[in-house]
Design a protein around this motif. Structure first.
Motif, mmCIF file in Angstrom:
data_model
loop_
_atom_site.group_PDB
_atom_site.id
_atom_site.type_symbol
_atom_site.label_atom_id
_atom_site.label_comp_id
_atom_site.label_asym_id
_atom_site.label_seq_id
_atom_site.Cartn_x
_atom_site.Cartn_y
_atom_site.Cartn_z
ATOM 1 N N GLY A 1 0.655 -1.178 0.094
ATOM 2 C CA GLY A 1 -0.017 0.047 0.067
ATOM 3 C C GLY A 1 1.081 1.125 0.000
ATOM 4 N N GLY A 2 2.034 1.095 0.066
ATOM 5 C CA GLY A 2 3.074 2.318 -0.164
ATOM 6 C C GLY A 2 3.077 2.932 -1.624
ATOM 7 N N ARG A 3 3.864 3.584 -1.850
ATOM 8 C CA ARG A 3 4.087 4.155 -3.034
ATOM 9 C C ARG A 3 4.368 3.144 -4.040
ATOM 10 N NH1 ARG A 3 7.221 9.755 -3.829
ATOM 11 N NH2 ARG A 3 8.421 8.802 -2.640
ATOM 12 N N LEU A 4 3.717 3.117 -5.085
ATOM 13 C CA LEU A 4 3.824 1.897 -6.161
ATOM 14 C C LEU A 4 5.411 1.714 -6.652
ATOM 15 C CD1 LEU A 4 2.806 -0.112 -8.325
ATOM 16 C CD2 LEU A 4 2.594 2.075 -10.004
ATOM 17 N N HIS A 5 5.953 0.765 -6.634
ATOM 18 C CA HIS A 5 7.070 0.295 -6.902
ATOM 19 C C HIS A 5 8.346 0.845 -6.404
ATOM 20 C CE1 HIS A 5 5.453 -0.584 -11.237
ATOM 21 N NE2 HIS A 5 5.381 -1.621 -10.312
ATOM 22 N N GLU A 6 8.112 1.324 -5.239
ATOM 23 C CA GLU A 6 8.991 1.940 -4.243
ATOM 24 C C GLU A 6 9.573 0.953 -3.202
ATOM 25 O OE1 GLU A 6 8.144 5.074 -1.520
ATOM 26 O OE2 GLU A 6 10.136 5.892 -1.531
ATOM 27 N N GLN A 7 10.993 0.663 -3.502
ATOM 28 C CA GLN A 7 11.467 -0.278 -2.776
ATOM 29 C C GLN A 7 12.725 0.377 -1.966
ATOM 30 O OE1 GLN A 7 12.635 -3.893 -4.681
ATOM 31 N NE2 GLN A 7 10.387 -4.212 -5.334
ATOM 32 N N TYR B 1 20.884 4.997 -14.430
ATOM 33 C CA TYR B 1 19.332 5.282 -14.282
ATOM 34 C C TYR B 1 18.346 4.274 -14.991
ATOM 35 C CZ TYR B 1 21.438 9.529 -12.251
ATOM 36 O OH TYR B 1 22.092 10.680 -11.660
ATOM 37 N N TYR B 2 17.619 3.890 -13.874
ATOM 38 C CA TYR B 2 16.730 2.987 -14.323
ATOM 39 C C TYR B 2 15.137 3.330 -14.651
ATOM 40 C CZ TYR B 2 20.311 -0.601 -13.112
ATOM 41 O OH TYR B 2 21.393 -1.431 -13.037
ATOM 42 N N CYS B 3 14.626 3.035 -15.741
ATOM 43 C CA CYS B 3 13.097 3.486 -16.070
ATOM 44 C C CYS B 3 12.157 2.288 -15.875
ATOM 45 C CB CYS B 3 12.914 3.963 -17.423
ATOM 46 S SG CYS B 3 11.324 4.359 -18.100
ATOM 47 N N LEU B 4 11.383 2.463 -15.042
ATOM 48 C CA LEU B 4 10.087 1.157 -14.956
ATOM 49 C C LEU B 4 9.052 1.818 -15.348
ATOM 50 C CD1 LEU B 4 11.281 0.271 -11.252
ATOM 51 C CD2 LEU B 4 12.322 -0.664 -13.512
ATOM 52 N N VAL B 5 8.088 0.844 -15.770
ATOM 53 C CA VAL B 5 6.644 1.126 -16.173
ATOM 54 C C VAL B 5 5.698 0.082 -15.660
ATOM 55 C CG1 VAL B 5 5.073 1.856 -17.989
ATOM 56 C CG2 VAL B 5 7.360 2.636 -17.981
ATOM 57 N N GLY B 6 4.903 0.306 -14.641
ATOM 58 C CA GLY B 6 3.787 -0.791 -14.425
ATOM 59 C C GLY B 6 2.998 -0.261 -13.676
ATOM 60 N N ASP B 7 1.943 -1.182 -13.062
ATOM 61 C CA ASP B 7 0.836 -0.971 -12.333
ATOM 62 C C ASP B 7 1.130 -1.789 -11.144
ATOM 63 O OD1 ASP B 7 -2.696 -1.436 -12.418
ATOM 64 O OD2 ASP B 7 -1.399 -0.510 -11.031
ATOM 65 N N ARG B 8 0.351 -1.781 -9.973
ATOM 66 C CA ARG B 8 0.305 -2.628 -8.756
ATOM 67 C C ARG B 8 -0.470 -3.807 -9.198
ATOM 68 N NH1 ARG B 8 1.805 -1.123 -3.899
ATOM 69 N NH2 ARG B 8 0.871 1.221 -4.232
ATOM 70 N N LYS B 9 0.333 -4.917 -9.538
ATOM 71 C CA LYS B 9 -0.446 -6.214 -10.020
ATOM 72 C C LYS B 9 -1.046 -6.925 -8.720
ATOM 73 C CE LYS B 9 -0.281 -5.899 -14.418
ATOM 74 N NZ LYS B 9 0.074 -4.593 -14.727
ATOM 75 N N ASN B 10 -0.307 -6.822 -7.770
ATOM 76 C CA ASN B 10 -0.417 -7.594 -6.464
ATOM 77 C C ASN B 10 0.053 -6.996 -5.413
ATOM 78 O OD1 ASN B 10 2.290 -8.763 -6.243
ATOM 79 N ND2 ASN B 10 1.872 -10.255 -8.013
ATOM 80 N N ARG B 11 -0.249 -7.463 -4.198
ATOM 81 C CA ARG B 11 0.335 -6.855 -3.062
ATOM 82 C C ARG B 11 1.943 -6.889 -3.029
ATOM 83 N NH1 ARG B 11 -0.777 -11.478 1.673
ATOM 84 N NH2 ARG B 11 0.925 -13.033 0.753
ATOM 85 N N ASP B 12 2.664 -7.825 -3.645
ATOM 86 C CA ASP B 12 4.053 -7.965 -3.582
ATOM 87 C C ASP B 12 4.723 -6.756 -4.142
ATOM 88 O OD1 ASP B 12 4.160 -11.710 -3.507
ATOM 89 O OD2 ASP B 12 3.147 -10.069 -2.111
ATOM 90 N N ASP B 13 4.164 -6.184 -5.131
ATOM 91 C CA ASP B 13 4.613 -5.309 -6.009
ATOM 92 C C ASP B 13 6.160 -5.307 -6.372
ATOM 93 O OD1 ASP B 13 5.323 -1.590 -5.421
ATOM 94 O OD2 ASP B 13 4.672 -2.710 -7.025
ATOM 95 N N LYS B 14 6.242 -6.417 -7.155
ATOM 96 C CA LYS B 14 7.558 -6.730 -7.679
ATOM 97 C C LYS B 14 7.946 -5.711 -8.679
ATOM 98 C CE LYS B 14 7.107 -10.945 -9.162
ATOM 99 N NZ LYS B 14 7.454 -12.350 -9.620
ATOM 100 N N ILE B 15 9.142 -5.544 -8.727
ATOM 101 C CA ILE B 15 9.618 -4.725 -9.845
ATOM 102 C C ILE B 15 10.791 -5.487 -10.759
ATOM 103 C CG2 ILE B 15 8.944 -2.484 -9.164
ATOM 104 C CD1 ILE B 15 11.815 -2.205 -8.348
ATOM 105 N N ILE B 16 10.888 -5.267 -11.996
ATOM 106 C CA ILE B 16 11.918 -5.889 -12.984
ATOM 107 C C ILE B 16 12.554 -4.791 -13.491
ATOM 108 C CG2 ILE B 16 12.267 -7.725 -14.545
ATOM 109 C CD1 ILE B 16 10.831 -8.821 -12.320
#
Lengths: 114, 112
Positions: A97-103, B86-101
């Motif tokens: 629920g935090g900021r999207l994609h913020e790790q 510098y890394y660019c990421l584009v996406g939505d919150r697909k699930n609670r885990d919020d993985k990024i690639i």
């Protein structure tokens, strides 16, 4: 300051000798991630925990295991390190629920395999 | 996450403004654009995120055109310490885990 801590910063092991890397966090975040980053490459997600639920990436070798005994700590175990496992290992956390994609990343542990 | 394309590397000089463009032609309606910065021998750091138009913070600005098929990270008056990937990421919150690639990123080298 709240943070993600990784110990040790540098780890040397021998080919085939098990090694454990540790990560701790004072952020009280539910999610903890382990990434592998080889030289001049992007971080690659190995697995992550949502609380105690373990989620392995499909292409993570069986040689890599993880433990999360409590919210604060997470360990990466490499059972039989090969030369190809030499890399920077990054731990990160996030809050649902935090900021999207913020790790929030730790400084990493650089593993050398001799 | 939507596929992104960035320049592999860029060089600039101290005091210049640096613009790094990321292409994301397949961006979806609910996707956000996020940029990370990684200094040598450190973990990546979240620096900015946006959905459309312009976002500015103390580190950078992010410009997103109306079609959202690309975005530009702007670093004003860079210094040697802005040398990083510098890394660019584009996406939505697909699930609670919020993985990024992470994609390949852009290696920015600031020269004196």
């Amino acid at each position: 300051d709240a943070m993600v801590i990784q110990n040790p910063r540098y780890q040397v092991t021998q080919f085939g000798k098990p090694v454990t890397l540790s990560c701790s966090q004072t952020l009280n975040h539910n999610v903890m991630y382990w990434y592998q980053q080889k030289s001049s490459q992007a971080p690659k997600l190995l697995f992550h925990y949502y609380d105690k639920d373990f989620n392995n990436e499909a292409d993570t070798p069986d040689n890599f295991q993880s433990r999360r005994p409590n919210t604060s700590f997470c360990f990466l175990d490499i059972r039989s390190p090969g030369l190809g496992d030499a890399a920077m290992y990054l731990c990160a956390t996030s809050i649902p629920g935090g900021r999207l994609h913020e790790q929030f990343f730790g400084p990493g542990t650089r593993l050398t395999v001799l | 996450l939507a596929k992104t394309t960035q320049p592999i590397s860029m060089d600039s000089y101290e005091g210049q403004e640096v613009n790094i463009t990321c292409s994301h032609n397949n961006i979806a309606t609910n996707d956000y654009i996020t940029w990370y910065q990684q200094f040598p021998s450190q973990g990546p750091r979240f620096i900015i995120q946006g959905y459309k138009t312009k976002v500015t913070n103390e580190v950078a600005s992010l410009f997103i055109p109306a079609d959202r098929k690309s975005s530009t990270l702007s670093l004003p008056r860079v210094s040697l310490s802005d040398t990083a990937v510098y890394y660019c990421l584009v996406g939505d919150r697909k699930n609670r885990d919020d993985k990024i690639i992470f994609g390949k990123g852009t290696r920015l080298h600031i020269l004196p």
